[in-house]
Design a protein around this motif. Structure first.
Motif, PDB file in Angstrom:
ATOM      1  N   UNK A 144       1.053  -1.203   0.075  1.00 18.58           N
ATOM      2  CA  UNK A 144       0.357   0.047  -0.366  1.00 18.58           C
ATOM      3  C   UNK A 144       0.573   1.411   0.172  1.00 18.58           C
ATOM      4  N   UNK A 145       2.211   1.197   0.333  1.00 18.92           N
ATOM      5  CA  UNK A 145       2.593   2.395   0.598  1.00 18.92           C
ATOM      6  C   UNK A 145       3.825   2.424  -0.786  1.00 18.92           C
ATOM      7  N   UNK A 146       4.799   1.027  -0.803  1.00 18.45           N
ATOM      8  CA  UNK A 146       6.024   1.242  -1.736  1.00 18.45           C
ATOM      9  C   UNK A 146       6.024   0.841  -3.678  1.00 18.45           C
ATOM     10  N   UNK A 147       4.172   0.639  -3.427  1.00 19.43           N
ATOM     11  CA  UNK A 147       3.718   0.542  -5.136  1.00 19.43           C
ATOM     12  C   UNK A 147       3.378   1.403  -5.860  1.00 19.43           C
ATOM     13  N   UNK A 148       3.185   1.953  -6.171  1.00 19.72           N
ATOM     14  CA  UNK A 148       3.475   2.509  -7.536  1.00 19.72           C
ATOM     15  C   UNK A 148       3.090   2.259  -8.769  1.00 19.72           C
ATOM     16  N   UNK A 149       2.389   2.034  -9.550  1.00 21.55           N
ATOM     17  CA  UNK A 149       2.850   1.459 -10.619  1.00 21.55           C
ATOM     18  C   UNK A 149       1.863   3.108 -11.256  1.00 21.55           C
ATOM     19  N   UNK A 150       1.634   3.829 -11.176  1.00 20.30           N
ATOM     20  CA  UNK A 150       1.382   4.990 -12.095  1.00 20.30           C
ATOM     21  C   UNK A 150       2.866   5.762 -12.305  1.00 20.30           C
TER      22      UNK A 150
END
Length: 228
Positions: A144-150
């Motif tokens: 929820x904090x470390x993944x940034x698909x954009x």
């Protein structure tokens, strides 16, 4: 006078199939088939220190580029993937040649083993580290904090999907332990050569899992010529 240095303890070392830098994937997670283990130093072989870690699918490692320790630093570096001539700011790259030779890797955590002699041992895949690399810290990866698909990858975006077609005779591949073969093929697909080397007749040698793998590249094909 302000102290500009801090002390960091080596808490563990990772054990991989790479005895030299050549062939190590350029980033973590690119080759899922690569298996490795993280063994804590005696002072940190405490089962309670990893309590709850088994519930996470991935971990962060903070580690030292132990093969790139040097005096001084340069504000620009030449990323091999850009041909070795283009300079970029060191803080815009993941070059090992930094003011502090610190690396950061996100790895899949396969299991936490409680070894009778070595204490907690972490089994991971997707490592981009040499065998024996010092580890400074282990942290859980939080989706929820470390993944940034954009997120965008700057000048690295055009290079992210490049893969080679690998040709290796079955008899040669059998010389590699079966559980290590997928990792080897994945590494070769990533093209271990510096990007500025394009001689189709040149034979490269790469240490992997106790073997020397010799190969050459012609265009978009990599040919394994020998495994010793």
């Amino acid at each position: 006078m302000e102290n500009n240095t801090v002390k960091m303890n080596i808490i563990a070392r990772i054990h991989t199939d790479f005895t030299t830098k050549f062939g190590v994937p350029r980033q973590s997670g690119l080759v899922d088939g690569l298996k490795a283990t993280i063994v804590f130093e005696p002072e940190y072989r405490v089962a309670e220190a990893v309590r709850g870690l088994e519930g996470f699918s991935h971990i962060w490692l903070i580690w030292q580029f132990s093969g790139a320790v040097r005096e001084g630093w340069s504000p620009t570096v030449r990323p091999p993937r850009l041909g070795g001539n283009t300079r970029m700011g060191v803080f815009a790259t993941r070059s090992p040649f930094r003011p502090n030779e610190i690396g950061l890797s996100a790895l899949r955590l396969e299991k936490v083993e409680l070894h009778p002699e070595l204490g907690p041992v972490l089994h991971v895949t997707g490592a981009d580290l040499m065998d024996g690399t010092p580890i400074f810290d282990v942290k859980p990866y939080l989706p929820y904090a470390d993944s940034h698909p954009e997120a965008t990858g700057g000048f690295t975006d055009p290079l992210a999907t490049h893969r080679l077609e690998v040709e290796c005779e079955e008899e040669l591949l059998k010389r590699i332990p079966q559980e290590r073969r997928a990792g080897l093929l994945g590494v070769l697909e990533q093209d271990p050569r510096p990007r500025y080397q394009n001689d189709p007749e040149r034979v490269y040698g790469m240490g992997f899992a106790g073997h020397e793998v010799k190969f050459r590249v012609d265009g978009e094909k990599l040919f394994v010529v020998e495994i010793i």
